[in-house]
Scaffold this active site. Structure first.
Site, PDB file in Angstrom:
ATOM      1  N   HIS A  25      33.238  39.931  40.284  1.00  0.00           N
ATOM      2  CA  HIS A  25      34.521  39.627  39.659  1.00  0.00           C
ATOM      3  C   HIS A  25      34.578  38.213  39.082  1.00  0.00           C
ATOM      4  O   HIS A  25      35.257  37.977  38.080  1.00  0.00           O
ATOM      5  CB  HIS A  25      35.633  39.821  40.707  1.00  0.00           C
ATOM      6  CG  HIS A  25      37.017  39.659  40.171  1.00  0.00           C
ATOM      7  ND1 HIS A  25      37.453  40.268  39.003  1.00  0.00           N
ATOM      8  CD2 HIS A  25      38.089  38.959  40.652  1.00  0.00           C
ATOM      9  CE1 HIS A  25      38.720  39.953  38.789  1.00  0.00           C
ATOM     10  NE2 HIS A  25      39.120  39.155  39.773  1.00  0.00           N
ATOM     11  N   ASP A  74      53.856  34.067  50.538  1.00  0.00           N
ATOM     12  CA  ASP A  74      54.822  35.139  50.786  1.00  0.00           C
ATOM     13  C   ASP A  74      55.170  35.891  49.508  1.00  0.00           C
ATOM     14  O   ASP A  74      55.161  37.134  49.475  1.00  0.00           O
ATOM     15  CB  ASP A  74      56.104  34.573  51.416  1.00  0.00           C
ATOM     16  CG  ASP A  74      55.895  34.111  52.847  1.00  0.00           C
ATOM     17  OD1 ASP A  74      55.055  34.728  53.544  1.00  0.00           O
ATOM     18  OD2 ASP A  74      56.557  33.148  53.264  1.00  0.00           O
ATOM     19  N   SER A 118      41.382  37.827  35.498  1.00  0.00           N
ATOM     20  CA  SER A 118      42.058  38.653  36.488  1.00  0.00           C
ATOM     21  C   SER A 118      43.569  38.598  36.280  1.00  0.00           C
ATOM     22  O   SER A 118      44.065  39.000  35.231  1.00  0.00           O
ATOM     23  CB  SER A 118      41.647  38.205  37.889  1.00  0.00           C
ATOM     24  OG  SER A 118      41.969  39.184  38.855  1.00  0.00           O
TER      25      SER A 118
END
Length: 303
Positions: free
Chosen positions: A282, A221, A123
């Site tokens: 996945h 964040d 990924s």
């Protein structure tokens, strides 16, 4: 709930045999050198495996411990399972993009005196590996990409945004034990995140022994803010020469991360690539570990 502060070390997982530890300088935060602690396993290569060392790069929100078994079994060689920047025990940075991760990996291979590496990435780690190989073919012996395309944009970007928002909204009292904190965080995340993703996310939940404060090991964040850049990956590689080294893609038939119709475009970047499909979602290497290892082993044996 906060992410962890910048740790003092970036750790490499020992996989088999005799481990060795040392300190080296590696610019994990962009181009700023930082001292990182590494643990490297020396395994004697078994012919006919190639002597290039295997570097295993994880997906977003994943950590090196989750794939150490898959990295160990196919190679019987020197293996590094790496936490990329903003993940696991590696330092946090103010940016999270392909250029930064490639710079980190170049410094890593130089620090470890790796002239050429076999890169394997899942990924996000797969995109980092592809970007590294396209920009640094002289450092790349061969490439294994797990369930990600350099061309198409995954339809789950919006879902990842929801996951990060849910993670930031988790609030846990410091007097809870880690097990009870995980259970409380799980209940909170299940309000917006699918049950199949929650246990995977919770591997990032940590607790400070001094204060009892809970925090996320990954830089939530910055990872959240970096999501739009995931859609611009094609622009970062559009004008790069093709990587002509041996390459294989291992993808899940039930995953949205590789569109079969994109294969002709993929071959423009990786003309010597092969494509394998497994009956998985996945998490290809976790859902079909034996078939995955068989494909990787065969690929590493090829001339």
């Amino acid at each position: 709930m906060p992410s962890s502060p910048v740790p003092s070390s970036c750790r490499m997982q020992p996989l088999c045999g005799t481990a060795e530890s040392a300190l080296c300088e590696c610019p994990c935060l962009g181009y700023e050198p930082r001292s990182i602690r590494w643990t490297h396993t020396r395994c004697q290569p078994i012919p006919p495996y190639h002597n290039a060392r295997l570097v295993w790069l994880q997906a977003e929100l994943a950590q090196r411990e989750q794939s150490s078994g898959q990295a160990d079994q196919p190679s019987r060689k020197q293996v590094y399972t790496v936490d990329l920047r903003n993940h696991g025990d590696s330092p946090h940075a103010d940016t999270h993009d392909s250029h930064g991760m490639t710079a980190d990996l170049v410094a890593f291979t130089q620090a470890k005196s790796i002239p050429k590496a076999c890169l394997m990435g899942h990924s996000m780690g797969g995109r980092a590996a592809m970007h590294f190989a396209l920009n640094n073919p002289q450092l790349s012996e061969r490439l294994i990409v797990v369930d990600i395309s350099p061309v198409s944009i995954p339809g789950t970007i919006g879902e990842m945004g929801s996951i990060f928002s849910a993670m930031k909204n988790v609030s846990l009292p410091a007097d809870l034990s880690l097990s009870k904190g995980r259970q409380a965080a799980k209940e909170a995340l299940l309000q917006t995140v699918g049950s199949d993703s929650v246990d995977f996310i919770l591997l990032n939940l940590r607790k400070r022994p001094q204060t009892g404060e809970f925090y996320w090991a990954c830089n939530v964040d910055i990872l959240h803010n970096s999501l739009p850049g995931f859609s611009n990956y094609g622009a970062h590689i559009a004008n790069l020469p093709a990587f002509t080294g041996p390459t294989t893609f291992i993808c899940g038939t039930h995953s949205p991360y590789m569109n079969p119709d994109d294969w002709p475009e993929v071959l423009k970047f990786f003309p010597n690539a092969s494509l394998h499909w497994l009956d998985t979602g996945h998490l290809v290497h976790l859902e079909e570990p034996h078939k995955f290892i068989e494909i990787v082993t065969q690929f590493l044996n090829e001339p």
